[in-house]
Design a protein around this motif. Sequence first.
Motif, PDB file in Angstrom:
ATOM      1  N   GLU A 174      28.565 -27.222  46.514  1.00 35.27           N
ATOM      2  CA  GLU A 174      29.237 -28.420  47.011  1.00 35.27           C
ATOM      3  C   GLU A 174      30.735 -28.321  46.753  1.00 35.27           C
ATOM      4  N   GLY A 175      31.517 -28.522  47.796  1.00 34.56           N
ATOM      5  CA  GLY A 175      32.971 -28.439  47.661  1.00 34.56           C
ATOM      6  C   GLY A 175      33.513 -27.027  47.731  1.00 34.56           C
ATOM      7  N   GLY A 176      32.625 -26.048  47.878  1.00 33.04           N
ATOM      8  CA  GLY A 176      33.047 -24.650  47.900  1.00 33.04           C
ATOM      9  C   GLY A 176      33.083 -24.083  49.311  1.00 33.04           C
ATOM     10  N   PRO A 177      33.539 -22.840  49.442  1.00 37.39           N
ATOM     11  CA  PRO A 177      33.614 -22.193  50.752  1.00 37.39           C
ATOM     12  C   PRO A 177      32.238 -21.753  51.227  1.00 37.39           C
ATOM     13  N   ALA A 178      32.174 -21.280  52.449  1.00 34.33           N
ATOM     14  CA  ALA A 178      30.923 -20.711  52.955  1.00 34.33           C
ATOM     15  C   ALA A 178      30.494 -19.581  52.029  1.00 34.33           C
ATOM     16  N   ALA A 179      29.210 -19.518  51.735  1.00 37.77           N
ATOM     17  CA  ALA A 179      28.719 -18.540  50.764  1.00 37.77           C
ATOM     18  C   ALA A 179      28.990 -17.111  51.220  1.00 37.77           C
ATOM     19  N   TRP A 180      28.995 -16.869  52.528  1.00 37.66           N
ATOM     20  CA  TRP A 180      29.230 -15.500  53.006  1.00 37.66           C
ATOM     21  C   TRP A 180      30.688 -15.081  52.890  1.00 37.66           C
TER      22      TRP A 180
END
Length: 254
Positions: A174-180
């Motif tokens: 949550e609140g972070g960039p796309a995991a890839w």
Amino acid sequence: MNSRVKLTKPTLPILATVVSITREKFIQRGRTLACTIALGLAGSFALALPECAFEDRLATRSDIHDWQYTLVDTTWRLPADYEPDDLVSLREAGFDDDRLIRAVVIEDLSAMRQAAIEAGVPIAVQSAYRSYAYQHNTFDYWVGIQGREAALGSSARPGHSEHQLGTVLDFRSEGGPAAWDMEDWAETPAGAWMVDNSWRYGFVLSYPKDASHLTCYIYEPWHYRYLGRDRARLVHESGLTLRELLWHESGMDR
């Protein structure tokens, strides 16, 4: 003399405990048996799993009611008109997100979201249900960025995406960039929590690390498919990849 034993109040709780223990042992034996069967499949049919190939065969179990058993990979595909009739907003699971997922996923997804919050590692959704047409555009996008050969290993062709099932989600912190966009999301607090706990809520990682030769796609620590808690436990305890289990269950290796 009356041979019947009168059940006194102290006796009743003891009997209830015995019944409870017996029931738990029965459940555990069922789980153990299921795991043993899966392990047997791994040992007996490992050589039968086909190599990765890019074909267009219609999945043998492609009815929307077979979502727990449908094998979708680089060979087997869903029909272009495959569209679940119970798609609902992710808001029903507590996310601030209007994307769609099948209603059957909502209860466990909501429970997993809440558990992640309580563990101090809130999660969010990056991608959910994708139609055949949407996946067509997605694949073309990655071909434009990476070239076709590289895109085939990281993006599914239309009809070959598990996202079309409506039971697959790409997660992120949550609140972070796309995991890839990260080196390995599974090494973040939220990603690591998902690795350890997602199966408890019915989700399995479709494309685990160091298994591309079995899954036909690159490692994707964000891509989780919902199977329901019992089947997710089966995959977790078996040590099989999801593709292996679904392939063996389909009977196509016979």
